[in-house]
Design an enzyme around this catalytic site. Structure first.
Site, PDB file in Angstrom:
ATOM      1  N   LYS A  68      13.545 -11.083   0.750  1.00 12.11           N
ATOM      2  CA  LYS A  68      12.540 -10.862  -0.288  1.00 12.11           C
ATOM      3  C   LYS A  68      12.939  -9.790  -1.298  1.00 12.11           C
ATOM      4  CE  LYS A  68       8.548 -12.627   2.239  1.00 12.11           C
ATOM      5  NZ  LYS A  68       7.146 -12.397   2.641  1.00 12.11           N
ATOM      6  N   ASP A 105       2.629 -13.936  -2.177  1.00 13.36           N
ATOM      7  CA  ASP A 105       1.933 -13.337  -1.039  1.00 13.36           C
ATOM      8  C   ASP A 105       0.724 -12.533  -1.502  1.00 13.36           C
ATOM      9  OD1 ASP A 105       3.591 -14.255   1.030  1.00 13.36           O
ATOM     10  OD2 ASP A 105       4.996 -12.591   0.782  1.00 13.36           O
TER      11      ASP A 105
END
Length: 270
Positions: A68, A105
């Site tokens: 990420k 997210d």
């Protein structure tokens, strides 16, 4: 002739990922013939070469651990939320062939928490990557502040730049000293929060999000539910963040009901 479009989730390990179940169910329900979504094992050092080698049929990538943060370095443009959090779980192919990095997210967490009023107070268990997304989500709902409960004070200090970037006050608390909150978010690995289940002074009005989903319910989630709290799981977030990716990859409205059914069917015991 059917035009081929490809997408995938990258990470290491990746064989356990349920992302292909969600996305492929979405393609089928939306009638997106020619779309396919797979899982590709990829270490952090391999990511730049992997991305550079992808052909024009690739529309998007989902990134999970440990990619990420590295995803930001392969993108020509980074969304404000991904930049603030310092992590991206989404790479979208643009018309010129370059990549746009985003973080679904954060809006996914806002969605699964559902209708949190401005001025709410958040308590986070853990100080890793999911905690970064939770801080940004807290800022988006207008939280009055966030208290991070972690075993390592230095890990909490690493989150202060995220809190400053999104404009939400951050306080630190020692592990085991869990303050009352309107929203409790657990981001710690399996088993770590179990001893806190009987220590926390649960309030029925608290919304509890536990990022885990296997096994479910966790002792923390079970204790919260028994106290009358509304509880959401990592499975809910997995779906919500995938919906955001689906729409960015395809340009189509996601068939959420079909994607949810496929995900929860995959999790049911045989």
């Amino acid at each position: 002739m059917i035009e081929i479009h490809r997408a995938a989730v990258l990470g290491k390990p990746i064989a356990h990922s349920l992302s292909p179940v969600i996305h492929n169910a979405g393609y089928a329900a939306a009638g997106l013939t020619g779309w396919a979504y797979t899982a590709v094992e990829c270490a952090e050092a391999e990511l730049p070469d992997r991305v550079a080698a992808l052909g024009p049929e690739w529309a998007g990538l989902s990134l999970t651990m440990p990619l990420k943060e590295a995803a930001l370095s392969v993108a020509a443009e980074v969304s404000p939320v991904a930049a603030a959090v310092g992590a991206a779980n989404t790479l979208v192919r643009r018309h010129d062939g370059s990549w746009f990095a985003d973080n679904t997210d954060v809006p996914g967490m806002v969605e699964v928490l559902g209708g949190i009023p401005a001025g709410a107070r958040f308590t986070l268990l853990g100080a890793g990557g999911t905690a970064r997304a939770a801080i940004a989500a807290a800022a988006q709902v207008g939280a009055a502040g966030v208290t991070v409960v972690a075993r390592r004070p230095e890990a909490i200090d690493e989150l202060r730049s995220v809190a400053a970037a999104v404009g939400v006050p951050l306080e630190a608390a020692a592990w085991g000293d869990v303050p009352a909150a309107d929203v409790l978010v657990s981001t710690v690995p399996r088993g770590v929060a179990d001893p806190l289940a009987d220590v926390i002074a649960w309030r029925p009005a608290t919304v509890v999000f536990d990022a885990l989903y296997d096994p479910w319910p966790t002792p923390l989630a079970a204790a919260a539910a028994a106290a009358g709290c509304r509880v959401v799981s990592g499975l809910d977030l997995l779906l919500a963040q995938a919906v955001g990716q689906f729409e960015q990859f395809t340009g189509h409205t996601a068939p959420v009901a079909a994607m949810r059914e496929a995900l929860f069917a995959a999790r049911r015991p045989a």
